[in-house]
Design an enzyme around this catalytic site. Structure first.
Site, PDB file in Angstrom:
ATOM      1  N   HIS A 144     -18.911  36.524  54.359  1.00 60.77           N
ATOM      2  CA  HIS A 144     -20.226  36.905  54.479  1.00 60.77           C
ATOM      3  C   HIS A 144     -20.105  37.114  56.378  1.00 60.77           C
ATOM      4  O   HIS A 144     -19.543  35.955  56.855  1.00 60.77           O
ATOM      5  CB  HIS A 144     -21.451  36.420  54.103  1.00 60.77           C
ATOM      6  CG  HIS A 144     -22.598  37.182  54.297  1.00 60.77           C
ATOM      7  ND1 HIS A 144     -23.224  37.373  55.354  1.00 60.77           N
ATOM      8  CD2 HIS A 144     -23.235  38.283  53.334  1.00 60.77           C
ATOM      9  CE1 HIS A 144     -24.473  38.360  54.954  1.00 60.77           C
ATOM     10  NE2 HIS A 144     -24.395  38.742  54.079  1.00 60.77           N
TER      11      HIS A 144
ATOM     12  N   ASP B 215     -36.320  42.450  47.744  1.00 60.54           N
ATOM     13  CA  ASP B 215     -37.015  41.438  48.258  1.00 60.54           C
ATOM     14  C   ASP B 215     -36.891  41.144  49.859  1.00 60.54           C
ATOM     15  O   ASP B 215     -36.979  39.880  50.188  1.00 60.54           O
ATOM     16  CB  ASP B 215     -36.921  40.269  47.310  1.00 60.54           C
ATOM     17  CG  ASP B 215     -35.582  40.048  47.009  1.00 60.54           C
ATOM     18  OD1 ASP B 215     -34.552  40.381  47.775  1.00 60.54           O
ATOM     19  OD2 ASP B 215     -35.008  39.284  45.785  1.00 60.54           O
TER      20      ASP B 215
ATOM     21  N   GLU C 123     -36.698  47.188  41.262  1.00 63.32           N
ATOM     22  CA  GLU C 123     -36.419  45.792  40.947  1.00 63.32           C
ATOM     23  C   GLU C 123     -37.663  44.969  41.153  1.00 63.32           C
ATOM     24  O   GLU C 123     -37.631  44.062  41.802  1.00 63.32           O
ATOM     25  CB  GLU C 123     -35.184  45.579  41.860  1.00 63.32           C
ATOM     26  CG  GLU C 123     -34.613  44.238  41.344  1.00 63.32           C
ATOM     27  CD  GLU C 123     -33.238  43.671  42.056  1.00 63.32           C
ATOM     28  OE1 GLU C 123     -32.153  44.214  41.728  1.00 63.32           O
ATOM     29  OE2 GLU C 123     -33.714  42.980  43.014  1.00 63.32           O
TER      30      GLU C 123
ATOM     31  N   GLU D  26     -36.989  35.667  50.333  1.00 65.30           N
ATOM     32  CA  GLU D  26     -37.150  36.524  49.433  1.00 65.30           C
ATOM     33  C   GLU D  26     -38.158  36.277  48.228  1.00 65.30           C
ATOM     34  O   GLU D  26     -38.924  37.316  47.897  1.00 65.30           O
ATOM     35  CB  GLU D  26     -35.702  36.902  48.657  1.00 65.30           C
ATOM     36  CG  GLU D  26     -34.547  37.427  49.418  1.00 65.30           C
ATOM     37  CD  GLU D  26     -33.881  36.431  50.368  1.00 65.30           C
ATOM     38  OE1 GLU D  26     -34.245  35.111  50.142  1.00 65.30           O
ATOM     39  OE2 GLU D  26     -32.759  36.717  51.216  1.00 65.30           O
TER      40      GLU D  26
ATOM     41  N   HIS E 166     -23.570  33.306  50.289  1.00 58.07           N
ATOM     42  CA  HIS E 166     -24.087  33.435  51.756  1.00 58.07           C
ATOM     43  C   HIS E 166     -25.652  33.195  51.976  1.00 58.07           C
ATOM     44  O   HIS E 166     -26.129  33.508  53.122  1.00 58.07           O
ATOM     45  CB  HIS E 166     -23.972  35.037  51.928  1.00 58.07           C
ATOM     46  CG  HIS E 166     -25.019  35.908  51.288  1.00 58.07           C
ATOM     47  ND1 HIS E 166     -26.204  36.462  51.497  1.00 58.07           N
ATOM     48  CD2 HIS E 166     -24.990  36.459  49.962  1.00 58.07           C
ATOM     49  CE1 HIS E 166     -26.806  36.900  50.742  1.00 58.07           C
ATOM     50  NE2 HIS E 166     -25.848  36.775  49.629  1.00 58.07           N
TER      51      HIS E 166
ATOM     52  N   ARG F  15     -29.438  31.823  52.571  1.00 56.14           N
ATOM     53  CA  ARG F  15     -29.781  30.836  53.723  1.00 56.14           C
ATOM     54  C   ARG F  15     -29.848  29.310  53.025  1.00 56.14           C
ATOM     55  O   ARG F  15     -29.867  28.365  53.700  1.00 56.14           O
ATOM     56  CB  ARG F  15     -31.356  31.165  54.089  1.00 56.14           C
ATOM     57  CG  ARG F  15     -31.364  32.114  55.235  1.00 56.14           C
ATOM     58  CD  ARG F  15     -32.764  32.176  55.852  1.00 56.14           C
ATOM     59  NE  ARG F  15     -32.732  32.940  57.044  1.00 56.14           N
ATOM     60  CZ  ARG F  15     -32.633  34.573  56.755  1.00 56.14           C
ATOM     61  NH1 ARG F  15     -32.833  34.962  55.731  1.00 56.14           N
ATOM     62  NH2 ARG F  15     -32.626  35.004  58.166  1.00 56.14           N
TER      63      ARG F  15
END
Ligand code: UDP
Length: 370
Positions: free
Chosen positions: A245, A97, A119, A133, A212, A214
């Site tokens: 990250h 995604d 996936e 995503e 990590h 957003r």
């Protein structure tokens, strides 16, 4: 002969596509598979390519400093389109995604090239979580031609949206990647891993942290750090390891908040096999990562999911993962519960992995060859 161009740009896509790329070499006379990377994330992607010894045929090298989604999307749409024009593959293969996956699908659609989606069918039904995503994967599903769903739940999600042609449940290729990696570790011996992590005291309970997303920028990551501080201060039976990250929105806060704790180890993102080795030695995992939720299911490690929603609901249903969001009190409470309760820990080790046994890449290739 089927000509397939595999396109990806980030670490998790590389990990999950590696088993397909490697296994496709067994059918060289039937599948001509080429690899293109956008390098949406440069360093962490390169680590994975090196580990799996994958040499991309095309490197668009599109990452820029502080790139925005719009800038990256517009630049990659043109670059990927040009490459598709030049190569005219029969199919592109994309995974998951990411913005690379969505934009590459759009470019393929504009060029009337068929799209294979690995996936497929993961959903939270919240368009901003995970962002971007959730919308990337919904849009990909509506333009893809082959949908390889990891689980029956993912397949049902697709059916609900009217996507019912060429939908196959095959498990998740992350299990294949994990098994390949565990084999490599076993064959080469654990010496170099023990050496690398010699700063850790393995007689204590190791808590492995990754965060990590957003959605966690700002308050979320500050809360996560606060919870880690409380756990580190109150529990001398644990050591906390956090491969931080590279995203500066996460990195700056984490380093500022957690650098002075003697039982918190902030380290650079780990090369995949080191991360897997460490996960296999950990007592519990705190994460907001998608891939890590799937790996804990394979390694049978309890996992606290620091997100409000998960598209990996199978992990929660199986009792391996618990969604706690980024509330400080809840994170601390759940960690203490797991550290103190042997019962819930031993139950987890008996659970069947909802993401399959590690033969997804072969199932996908066999379907494509038919
Ligand atoms: N991973 C890694 N090194 C690290 C942290 C994670 O190789 O230091 C791997 C991990 O095993 C998993 C993947 O990266 O397979 C998850 O990537 P990430 O959390 O960046 O993305 P997501 O899965 O959330 O999309």
């Amino acid at each position: 002969m089927k000509k397939i161009l595999v396109i990806f740009g980030t670490r998790p896509e590389a990990i999950k596509l590696a088993p397909i790329i490697i296994n496709s070499r067994k059918w060289k006379s039937k599948i001509k598979l080429k690899v293109c990377i956008t390098a949406q994330h440069r360093e962490m992607l390169d680590q994975v390519l090196k580990f799996f010894d994958i040499k991309p045929d095309y490197d668009l090298n599109l990452m820029t400093k502080n790139q925005t989604l719009s800038c990256f999307s517009s630049r990659s749409l043109i670059k990927v389109s040009n490459l598709l024009n030049q190569l005219s593959p029969d199919y592109i293969m994309i995974q998951g995604d990411t913005t690379t996956s969505f934009i590459s699908s759009l470019a393929a659609f504009y060029n009337k090239i068929k799209i294979i989606h690995i996936e497929a069918g993961l959903r939270t039904y919240n368009k901003y979580s995970p962002f971007p995503e959730e919308i990337n994967r919904v849009l990909i599903s509506h333009i893809a031609d082959y949908h390889f769903a990891p689980t029956e739940i993912a397949k049902k999600n697709l059916l609900k949206e009217g996507i019912n042609k060429n939908v196959f449940v095959v498990g998740n290729t992350i299990v294949d990647a994990l098994n390949m990696t565990l084999d490599i570790i076993k064959n080469k011996g654990e010496g170099k891993y023990l050496n690398f992590f010699n700063f850790l005291n393995f007689s204590k309970k190791i808590i492995l942290v990754t965060a990590h997303r957003r959605e966690s920028f700002g308050e979320g990551i500050s809360n996560i750090c606060e919870a880690i501080k409380i756990i580190a201060t109150n529990r001398n039976d644990v050591e906390i390891v956090y491969p931080v990250h590279l995203n500066p929105n996460i990195r700056n806060v984490v380093i500022d908040e957690l650098k002075n704790f003697k039982n918190v180890f902030l380290i650079e993102p780990l090369e995949y096999s080191y991360f897997i080795w460490l996960m296999s030695k950990s007592y519990l995992i705190l994460t907001d990562s998608g891939g890590v939720q799937e790996e804990v299911a394979a390694l049978k490690k309890p996992c606290i999911i620091m997100r409000e929603l998960t598209e990996r609901i199978e992990v929660v249903k199986a009792g391996i993962g618990k969604i706690v969001g980024t509330d400080v009190g809840r994170i601390v409470r759940e960690v203490n519960n797991l550290l103190d309760s042997k019962l819930s820990y031993s139950n987890i080790s008996k659970i069947k992995n909802p993401y399959g046994d590690g033969n997804s890449s072969l199932l996908i290739l066999e379907k494509l060859l038919n």
